[in-house]
Write a protein that holds these residues in place. Structure first.
Motif, PDB file in Angstrom:
ATOM      1  N   UNK A  95      41.792 -69.288 -14.955  1.00  0.00           N
ATOM      2  CA  UNK A  95      42.508 -70.308 -15.596  1.00  0.00           C
ATOM      3  C   UNK A  95      43.942 -70.290 -14.737  1.00  0.00           C
ATOM      4  N   UNK A  96      44.213 -71.327 -14.088  1.00  0.00           N
ATOM      5  CA  UNK A  96      45.733 -71.720 -13.744  1.00  0.00           C
ATOM      6  C   UNK A  96      46.424 -72.296 -14.420  1.00  0.00           C
ATOM      7  N   UNK A  97      47.384 -71.886 -15.101  1.00  0.00           N
ATOM      8  CA  UNK A  97      48.205 -72.360 -16.260  1.00  0.00           C
ATOM      9  C   UNK A  97      49.688 -72.875 -15.583  1.00  0.00           C
ATOM     10  N   UNK A  98      49.710 -74.295 -15.032  1.00  0.00           N
ATOM     11  CA  UNK A  98      50.890 -74.681 -14.606  1.00  0.00           C
ATOM     12  C   UNK A  98      51.059 -73.644 -13.382  1.00  0.00           C
ATOM     13  N   UNK A  99      50.113 -73.053 -12.521  1.00  0.00           N
ATOM     14  CA  UNK A  99      50.264 -72.021 -11.658  1.00  0.00           C
ATOM     15  C   UNK A  99      50.094 -72.308 -10.101  1.00  0.00           C
ATOM     16  N   UNK A 172      36.894 -71.605 -11.201  1.00  0.00           N
ATOM     17  CA  UNK A 172      38.354 -71.962 -11.643  1.00  0.00           C
ATOM     18  C   UNK A 172      38.617 -73.281 -12.440  1.00  0.00           C
ATOM     19  N   UNK A 173      39.696 -73.228 -13.584  1.00  0.00           N
ATOM     20  CA  UNK A 173      39.970 -74.319 -14.303  1.00  0.00           C
ATOM     21  C   UNK A 173      41.617 -74.269 -13.969  1.00  0.00           C
ATOM     22  N   UNK A 174      42.083 -75.824 -13.719  1.00  0.00           N
ATOM     23  CA  UNK A 174      43.629 -75.835 -13.849  1.00  0.00           C
ATOM     24  C   UNK A 174      44.146 -76.558 -15.004  1.00  0.00           C
ATOM     25  N   UNK A 175      45.161 -76.025 -15.567  1.00  0.00           N
ATOM     26  CA  UNK A 175      45.788 -76.685 -16.762  1.00  0.00           C
ATOM     27  C   UNK A 175      47.044 -77.372 -16.400  1.00  0.00           C
ATOM     28  N   UNK A 176      47.172 -78.755 -16.246  1.00  0.00           N
ATOM     29  CA  UNK A 176      48.401 -79.065 -15.820  1.00  0.00           C
ATOM     30  C   UNK A 176      49.127 -79.432 -17.160  1.00  0.00           C
ATOM     31  N   UNK A 177      50.622 -78.997 -17.060  1.00  0.00           N
ATOM     32  CA  UNK A 177      51.453 -79.139 -17.930  1.00  0.00           C
ATOM     33  C   UNK A 177      52.459 -80.358 -17.812  1.00  0.00           C
ATOM     34  N   UNK A 178      52.171 -81.506 -18.355  1.00  0.00           N
ATOM     35  CA  UNK A 178      52.416 -82.786 -17.983  1.00  0.00           C
ATOM     36  C   UNK A 178      54.073 -83.097 -18.080  1.00  0.00           C
ATOM     37  N   UNK A 179      54.725 -82.056 -18.847  1.00  0.00           N
ATOM     38  CA  UNK A 179      56.284 -82.497 -18.821  1.00  0.00           C
ATOM     39  C   UNK A 179      56.977 -81.176 -18.297  1.00  0.00           C
ATOM     40  N   UNK A 186      53.384 -83.557 -10.683  1.00  0.00           N
ATOM     41  CA  UNK A 186      52.805 -84.081  -9.545  1.00  0.00           C
ATOM     42  C   UNK A 186      52.329 -82.959  -8.327  1.00  0.00           C
ATOM     43  N   UNK A 187      53.188 -82.205  -8.423  1.00  0.00           N
ATOM     44  CA  UNK A 187      52.785 -80.647  -7.601  1.00  0.00           C
ATOM     45  C   UNK A 187      51.583 -80.041  -8.101  1.00  0.00           C
ATOM     46  N   UNK A 188      51.705 -79.810  -9.527  1.00  0.00           N
ATOM     47  CA  UNK A 188      50.267 -79.240 -10.204  1.00  0.00           C
ATOM     48  C   UNK A 188      49.369 -80.087  -9.822  1.00  0.00           C
ATOM     49  N   UNK A 189      49.174 -81.297  -9.853  1.00  0.00           N
ATOM     50  CA  UNK A 189      47.871 -82.088  -9.458  1.00  0.00           C
ATOM     51  C   UNK A 189      47.481 -81.855  -8.059  1.00  0.00           C
ATOM     52  N   UNK A 190      48.418 -81.625  -7.371  1.00  0.00           N
ATOM     53  CA  UNK A 190      47.975 -81.036  -6.046  1.00  0.00           C
ATOM     54  C   UNK A 190      47.288 -80.049  -5.779  1.00  0.00           C
ATOM     55  N   UNK A 191      47.753 -79.013  -6.514  1.00  0.00           N
ATOM     56  CA  UNK A 191      47.130 -77.547  -6.853  1.00  0.00           C
ATOM     57  C   UNK A 191      45.767 -77.662  -7.539  1.00  0.00           C
ATOM     58  N   UNK A 192      45.829 -78.449  -8.453  1.00  0.00           N
ATOM     59  CA  UNK A 192      44.710 -78.604  -9.497  1.00  0.00           C
ATOM     60  C   UNK A 192      43.480 -79.322  -8.637  1.00  0.00           C
TER      61      UNK A 192
END
Length: 235
Positions: A95-99, A172-179, A186-192
């Motif tokens: 799990x990638x948390x804002x990672x 794998x799962x990505x958790x985007x922290x929206x704020x 927007x960078x997290x979305x690219x990684x996700x």
């Protein structure tokens, strides 16, 4: 919840400047729900260690866990987790948390478009105004206490490139922290886009402090899904 034969352990890996202490609020919620949790302190936080040193620390902890493991990586922690999980046989999910879910050949600096020095400096100081950067949606007294616990981060850890990527073979799962103010959404979305599944949480960079109950519920749902998959394979 009840323990099944393949219920995973959650291994929590912190980000830059932090330590295992940052997970304490979240782990109290998870443990109350019956989840087994482990944490590590990465040597790059406070010492001149690199990604490989951090990855060895993670692998050593994984080797001490009996049974399948879900590794939860926050921010920079995604880099050594990506490295370490390529050689770990008991990792069922990442799990990638804002990672930083980096690929082979990438470093934090190169992915960010920053120059990679030939000779990285010693330590990167704690960023200015860490409360706003990391803990903008955390209660102010708690945020200020957390900021006091931050330590300088090894500059080398930002320059070291990933040489193997566990997420190529481990789901794998990505958790985007929206704020998020530290790693913009927007960078997290690219990684996700590299992950198999994506979830989003309306939080800043540190939901383990600002929204521990909501984050715990999401991690539990991921863990239950992993358990169901493993039980299906072994039934």
């Amino acid at each position: 919840m009840t323990d099944g034969p393949w219920r995973p352990t959650l291994l929590l890996v912190h980000g830059a400047w932090h330590g295992a202490w940052c997970w304490e609020k979240l782990t109290s919620v998870l443990r109350a729900e019956g989840w087994r949790t482990r944490m590590v302190d990465l040597p790059s936080a406070g010492r001149q260690s690199g990604v490989q040193d951090d990855a060895r620390t993670i692998r050593a902890e994984l080797e001490s866990i009996d049974g399948p493991t879900v590794v939860v990586a926050h921010s920079y922690g995604g880099i050594p987790v990506t490295q370490a999980t390529a050689e770990a046989g008991n990792v069922a999910h990442i799990v990638y948390l804002a990672a930083f879910q980096l690929d082979i050949g990438e470093s934090l600096l190169s992915f960010s478009g920053a120059p990679v020095p030939d000779q990285p400096g010693d330590l990167e100081a704690v960023p200015e105004d860490p409360v706003a950067l990391f803990y903008g949606d955390v209660a102010r007294p708690e945020a200020e206490e957390a900021a006091k616990r931050l330590v300088p981060q090894s500059t080398r850890s930002f320059a070291d490139a990933v040489t193997q990527a566990g997420w190529h073979t481990v789901p794998s799962t990505y958790i985007v922290c929206e704020s998020d103010q530290a790693l913009p959404a927007q960078i997290q979305e690219k990684l996700a886009a590299r992950a198999d599944t994506v979830h989003r949480i309306a939080s800043g960079h540190s939901p383990f402090l600002s929204k521990p109950v909501e984050l715990a519920a999401l991690l539990a749902a991921i863990g239950d899904s992993v358990q169901a998959h493993m039980n299906g394979r072994t039934s």
